[in-house]
Design a protein around this motif. Structure first.
Motif, PDB file in Angstrom:
ATOM      1  N   CYS A   1       0.823  -1.211   0.000  1.00  0.00           N
ATOM      2  CA  CYS A   1       0.000   0.000   0.000  1.00  0.00           C
ATOM      3  C   CYS A   1       0.858   1.262   0.000  1.00  0.00           C
ATOM      4  CB  CYS A   1      -0.938  -0.006   1.206  1.00  0.00           C
ATOM      5  SG  CYS A   1      -2.296  -1.203   1.068  1.00  0.00           S
ATOM      6  N   ASP A   2       1.978   1.222   0.726  1.00  0.00           N
ATOM      7  CA  ASP A   2       2.886   2.373   0.724  1.00  0.00           C
ATOM      8  C   ASP A   2       3.381   2.663  -0.687  1.00  0.00           C
ATOM      9  OD1 ASP A   2       2.643   2.654   3.430  1.00  0.00           O
ATOM     10  OD2 ASP A   2       4.550   1.719   3.931  1.00  0.00           O
ATOM     11  N   TRP A   3       3.882   1.633  -1.347  1.00  0.00           N
ATOM     12  CA  TRP A   3       4.444   1.791  -2.687  1.00  0.00           C
ATOM     13  C   TRP A   3       3.367   2.192  -3.691  1.00  0.00           C
ATOM     14  CZ3 TRP A   3       8.460   3.146  -5.039  1.00  0.00           C
ATOM     15  CH2 TRP A   3       8.780   2.744  -6.325  1.00  0.00           C
TER      16      TRP A   3
ATOM     17  N   TRP B   1      -5.293   6.738 -21.387  1.00  0.00           N
ATOM     18  CA  TRP B   1      -4.438   6.654 -20.202  1.00  0.00           C
ATOM     19  C   TRP B   1      -5.065   7.226 -18.944  1.00  0.00           C
ATOM     20  CZ3 TRP B   1      -0.660   3.441 -20.575  1.00  0.00           C
ATOM     21  CH2 TRP B   1      -0.040   3.214 -21.798  1.00  0.00           C
ATOM     22  N   CYS B   2      -6.004   8.143 -19.075  1.00  0.00           N
ATOM     23  CA  CYS B   2      -6.501   8.878 -17.910  1.00  0.00           C
ATOM     24  C   CYS B   2      -7.926   8.529 -17.519  1.00  0.00           C
ATOM     25  CB  CYS B   2      -6.413  10.383 -18.171  1.00  0.00           C
ATOM     26  SG  CYS B   2      -4.759  10.952 -18.584  1.00  0.00           S
ATOM     27  N   SER B   3      -8.598   7.691 -18.293  1.00  0.00           N
ATOM     28  CA  SER B   3      -9.987   7.383 -17.962  1.00  0.00           C
ATOM     29  C   SER B   3     -10.095   6.458 -16.756  1.00  0.00           C
ATOM     30  CB  SER B   3     -10.702   6.758 -19.170  1.00  0.00           C
ATOM     31  OG  SER B   3      -9.985   5.644 -19.668  1.00  0.00           O
ATOM     32  N   TRP B   4      -9.069   5.648 -16.515  1.00  0.00           N
ATOM     33  CA  TRP B   4      -9.067   4.849 -15.288  1.00  0.00           C
ATOM     34  C   TRP B   4      -8.545   5.750 -14.174  1.00  0.00           C
ATOM     35  CZ3 TRP B   4     -11.423   1.186 -13.025  1.00  0.00           C
ATOM     36  CH2 TRP B   4     -10.888   0.564 -11.898  1.00  0.00           C
ATOM     37  N   ILE B   5      -9.441   6.231 -13.322  1.00  0.00           N
ATOM     38  CA  ILE B   5      -9.158   7.315 -12.387  1.00  0.00           C
ATOM     39  C   ILE B   5      -7.913   7.065 -11.526  1.00  0.00           C
ATOM     40  CG2 ILE B   5     -10.109   8.781 -10.565  1.00  0.00           C
ATOM     41  CD1 ILE B   5     -11.607   8.999 -13.213  1.00  0.00           C
ATOM     42  N   PRO B   6      -7.716   5.878 -10.923  1.00  0.00           N
ATOM     43  CA  PRO B   6      -6.529   5.702 -10.073  1.00  0.00           C
ATOM     44  C   PRO B   6      -5.210   5.846 -10.830  1.00  0.00           C
ATOM     45  CG  PRO B   6      -8.164   4.000  -9.618  1.00  0.00           C
ATOM     46  CD  PRO B   6      -8.618   4.714 -10.856  1.00  0.00           C
TER      47      PRO B   6
ATOM     48  N   MET C   1      -6.303  14.959  -5.222  1.00  0.00           N
ATOM     49  CA  MET C   1      -6.113  14.045  -4.085  1.00  0.00           C
ATOM     50  C   MET C   1      -6.699  14.726  -2.856  1.00  0.00           C
ATOM     51  SD  MET C   1      -4.430  11.360  -5.332  1.00  0.00           S
ATOM     52  CE  MET C   1      -3.116  10.523  -4.437  1.00  0.00           C
ATOM     53  N   ARG C   2      -7.434  13.943  -2.051  1.00  0.00           N
ATOM     54  CA  ARG C   2      -8.203  14.528  -0.954  1.00  0.00           C
ATOM     55  C   ARG C   2      -7.539  14.352   0.407  1.00  0.00           C
ATOM     56  NH1 ARG C   2     -13.591  11.983  -0.782  1.00  0.00           N
ATOM     57  NH2 ARG C   2     -12.532  10.154  -1.633  1.00  0.00           N
ATOM     58  N   ALA C   3      -6.313  13.912   0.428  1.00  0.00           N
ATOM     59  CA  ALA C   3      -5.537  13.815   1.663  1.00  0.00           C
ATOM     60  C   ALA C   3      -4.093  14.151   1.313  1.00  0.00           C
ATOM     61  CB  ALA C   3      -5.635  12.418   2.267  1.00  0.00           C
ATOM     62  N   PRO C   4      -3.327  14.692   2.256  1.00  0.00           N
ATOM     63  CA  PRO C   4      -1.942  15.052   1.943  1.00  0.00           C
ATOM     64  C   PRO C   4      -1.077  13.815   1.740  1.00  0.00           C
ATOM     65  CG  PRO C   4      -2.393  15.345   4.283  1.00  0.00           C
ATOM     66  CD  PRO C   4      -3.708  15.027   3.639  1.00  0.00           C
ATOM     67  N   PRO C   5       0.104  13.977   1.134  1.00  0.00           N
ATOM     68  CA  PRO C   5       1.004  12.839   0.949  1.00  0.00           C
ATOM     69  C   PRO C   5       1.373  12.215   2.294  1.00  0.00           C
ATOM     70  CG  PRO C   5       1.751  14.739  -0.311  1.00  0.00           C
ATOM     71  CD  PRO C   5       0.650  15.212   0.575  1.00  0.00           C
TER      72      PRO C   5
ATOM     73  N   ILE D   1      -6.207   4.821   0.783  1.00  0.00           N
ATOM     74  CA  ILE D   1      -5.910   5.158  -0.612  1.00  0.00           C
ATOM     75  C   ILE D   1      -7.182   5.543  -1.349  1.00  0.00           C
ATOM     76  CG2 ILE D   1      -5.087   4.256  -2.808  1.00  0.00           C
ATOM     77  CD1 ILE D   1      -3.100   2.538  -1.293  1.00  0.00           C
ATOM     78  N   VAL D   2      -8.235   4.744  -1.174  1.00  0.00           N
ATOM     79  CA  VAL D   2      -9.498   5.036  -1.856  1.00  0.00           C
ATOM     80  C   VAL D   2     -10.067   6.366  -1.385  1.00  0.00           C
ATOM     81  CG1 VAL D   2     -11.872   4.261  -2.201  1.00  0.00           C
ATOM     82  CG2 VAL D   2     -10.002   2.607  -2.273  1.00  0.00           C
TER      83      VAL D   2
END
Length: 663
Positions: free
Chosen positions: A346-348, A561-566, A572-576, A588-589
């Motif tokens: 998950c980190d990677w 390339w961009c239609s698959w959202i992930p 992004m709704r949370a900071p790194p 992640i979700v």
């Protein structure tokens, strides 16, 4: 008495026909004709798409016809007319074509020259010199420069599409209405049903498939199925939507304190990291441009975040590019760890998602908007201001910037303006995209638009060392084809370097680009003038390649390339993350775009990837010269399949053909 046969071709676009009175006068070297009303009794002249012929009898021989004058006068209400061309059959049986391809509005008139390209030095007759000068005076009043935002390349002085000169407006404004296109995309993709849950999160990755239900090609499917894999991640830096950032790493930057011990499980040659760098096996993508850019705050209910990652990549023994280290911000420290393939899954994965999101922002705002759209608009405005229609360079370039100014004006009106559609889904909306362009202007140089030089500057020129870089391979073929073609055109009209240097109209065109487009920055490297045929050919290649092949390479693959959202999160709704070992799939979700912004994003990349209905196929002008047969062998997939951009008739380098060989 001498008689001429006049053939008049009306455009086929909507509302091109007219019911107004049309008059014609012939201006010859030996005299001028009277004004003739072009009218056939009991016949509706000048209908849309019509080609009408008339016999015009004059009192005496007119000599060589130098100009044809067309006047349109109101019949009942003013009725605009689009005149394509007029063909004249002389009493001696000769045929002369007078191209127009413009609108006549109100009680308008136009003086037409025959279709032969002429430099100013070729016009020795006063009436032709005067016609040339007046055309430019009129155009310079119509095509005025304007600063849309401080630090941007100057653009056309028009607040909205309808303010543009009639000749460069779209045939139907609906075709480029971004609001309508978004709505159409929502409908076609069956995603309107999710908009009522605008700010709610998805449940898991599979949940994104609910808005991914209308897949029209295999590339987007493959992205959906393999986006988490390191091979797919690395491949996109070579041949995805944004294949212009990756560069060979010649020295590890101090701000990325990665060591051999960290990445040794990824290194396959039993060498240290420094040795791999020396052997040319390490590559880097640095998103420093995003450092400090303000994230979108237009919606106070949803926090949005940006990062400025540094990604280190490795060429493995299979000659494939894979990521080996990711730092999510520019300044190293305990709260800015270096993520590795050996970390928890998950980190990677989240680290790679942050890189993909950053890549999306740079692609949309810099690679796509600034370096193709805005630059091509500069070329277009300067061309209209300084080159008369009879000039050979105008004739060469006009097809390649067709509708560029119009689409950019529409974008400033609806898409990238304050509170525009760009703000709805993108973390760089709300002004961040403006900051990015202002920063990126310092790197917008003439050399960086010369495709071979740009590839070499990033250390990516070797096919033996980097064998799967199809953007480079196909792009070089297209660049060389255009360069050879422009060299032949230049050779026809400029018999020496001196003629190039003495062409004041050409030099004014180049100076306009430098002074207004590049804001007079010496560091841009844009020439204020050219002194040789070789320099001119290269410059024209830059203009054509940028407006066609380069734009298509970074535009038409967006849905793929961009239609698959992930794989390309627009926000992004949370900071790194600031530590390892704490990230979960659920986090992640929740970090990825919510349902509403995902829908807006999907609609956007679908709409931007569509071809216009009246878009010509690529290479049309070269086919006419039999260029493809002589200079581009059949093995080149790019030339066989590509389409064009922004209304251009030139080459294009879309991802669909590049990827057909490799996925």
């Amino acid at each position: 008495m001498p008689s001429y046969t006049v053939t008049v071709a009306t455009g086929s676009q909507w509302f091109a026909g007219t019911d107004d009175y049309i008059y014609l006068s012939l201006l010859g070297s030996a005299g001028c004709s009277e004004k003739h009303l072009l009218d056939k009794p009991f016949y509706n002249d000048f209908e849309r798409g019509a080609v009408d012929s008339y016999d015009v009898t004059v009192d005496e021989e007119l000599g060589e016809i130098q100009l044809v004058k067309i006047e349109k006068r109101k019949y009942w209400l003013h009725d605009d007319w689009y005149l394509k061309y007029i063909t004249l059959k002389t009493p001696h049986g000769d045929y002369i074509e007078f191209p127009c391809y413009r609108w006549l509005t109100g009680d308008g008139e136009v003086l037409l020259r025959d279709g032969r390209a002429k430099l100013a030095r070729d016009d020795q007759i006063h009436i032709l010199k005067q016609h040339r000068r007046k055309e430019l005076e009129t155009r310079q009043k119509q095509y005025r420069w304007m600063e849309w935002n401080p630090g941007f390349p100057l653009s056309i002085d028009a607040k909205c599409h309808k303010d543009l000169p009639r000749d460069i407006q779209f045939d139907s404004e609906k075709g480029v209405d971004f609001v309508l296109n978004y709505s159409k995309a929502m409908e076609n993709l069956f995603i309107n049903r999710f908009m009522h849950m605008f700010q709610s999160s998805w449940n898991d990755f599979a949940d994104f498939e609910k808005i991914f239900v209308k897949i029209s090609n295999t590339i987007s499917e493959r992205v959906m199925n393999h986006w988490q894999e390191d091979l797919m991640f690395g491949y996109q830096f070579l041949n995805g939507c944004n294949p212009v950032l990756i560069r060979r790493c010649t020295e590890l930057p101090e701000k990325l304190p990665v060591t051999t011990e960290m990445v040794e499980c990824s290194l396959e040659r039993q060498l240290s990291l420094e040795q791999e760098v020396q052997q040319g096996n390490i590559f880097i993508v640095d998103f420093e441009l995003l450092d400090g850019i303000d994230a979108n705050k237009t919606d106070p209910c949803t926090l949005q975040f940006l990062a400025a990652p540094i990604c280190l990549l490795y060429k493995n023994l299979a000659n494939k590019i894979v990521p080996i280290a990711i730092q999510l911000n520019q300044i190293p420290g305990d709260e800015n760890p270096i993520f590795l393939p050996s970390d928890a899954k998950c980190d990677w994965l989240l680290a790679k998602i942050w890189v993909r999101s950053s890549d999306f922002h740079v692609h949309q705002t810099i690679t796509h908007l600034l370096r193709t759209h805005l630059v091509s608009e500069v070329f277009g405005i300067a061309m209209y201001r300084q080159l008369p229609a009879v000039h050979p360079i105008f004739k060469l370039l006009v097809a390649h910037v067709r509708f560029t100014i119009a689409i950019n004006t529409k974008a400033r009106e609806q898409l990238i303006c304050e509170c525009g559609l760009f703000d709805k889904a993108n973390a760089t909306g709300g002004g961040g995209h403006v900051q990015m362009v202002q920063r990126a202007m310092k790197d917008l140089t003439y050399a960086s638009l010369c495709f071979p030089e740009a590839i070499k500057a990033r250390g990516m020129e070797s096919k033996e060392d980097i064998p799967y870089y199809f953007y480079r391979d196909d792009g070089l073929l297209v660049w060389e084809a255009i360069r050879m073609f422009t060299a032949e055109v230049v050779g026809i009209y400029y018999e020496s370097d001196q003629v190039v240097e003495e062409d004041l109209e050409l030099q004014d065109f180049l100076n306009d680009v430098y002074v207004y487009g590049m804001r007079g920055r010496k560091s841009s490297g844009f020439p204020k003038s050219v002194k040789s045929r070789e320099q001119l050919s290269e410059y024209l290649t830059v203009v054509i390649f940028t407006a066609s092949a380069q734009h298509a390479a970074v535009n038409f693959g967006q849905y793929d390339w961009c239609s698959w959202i992930p794989n390309a999160p627009p926000t992004m709704r949370a900071p790194p993350p600031t530590a390892k070992g704490v990230v979960t799939i659920e986090q992640i979700v929740d970090t990825l775009p919510d349902r509403g912004r995902s829908c807006w994003h999907l609609g956007a990349v679908w709409a931007l990837s569509q071809f216009q209905e009246n878009e010509p196929s690529s290479g049309a002008f070269l086919r006419e010269a039999d260029w493809r047969r002589r200079h581009l062998p059949s093995q080149g997939p790019l030339v066989r399949q590509q389409r064009v951009n922004m209304g251009s008739c030139s080459w294009a380098c879309t991802q669909k053909s590049i990827l057909s060989r490799s996925l």
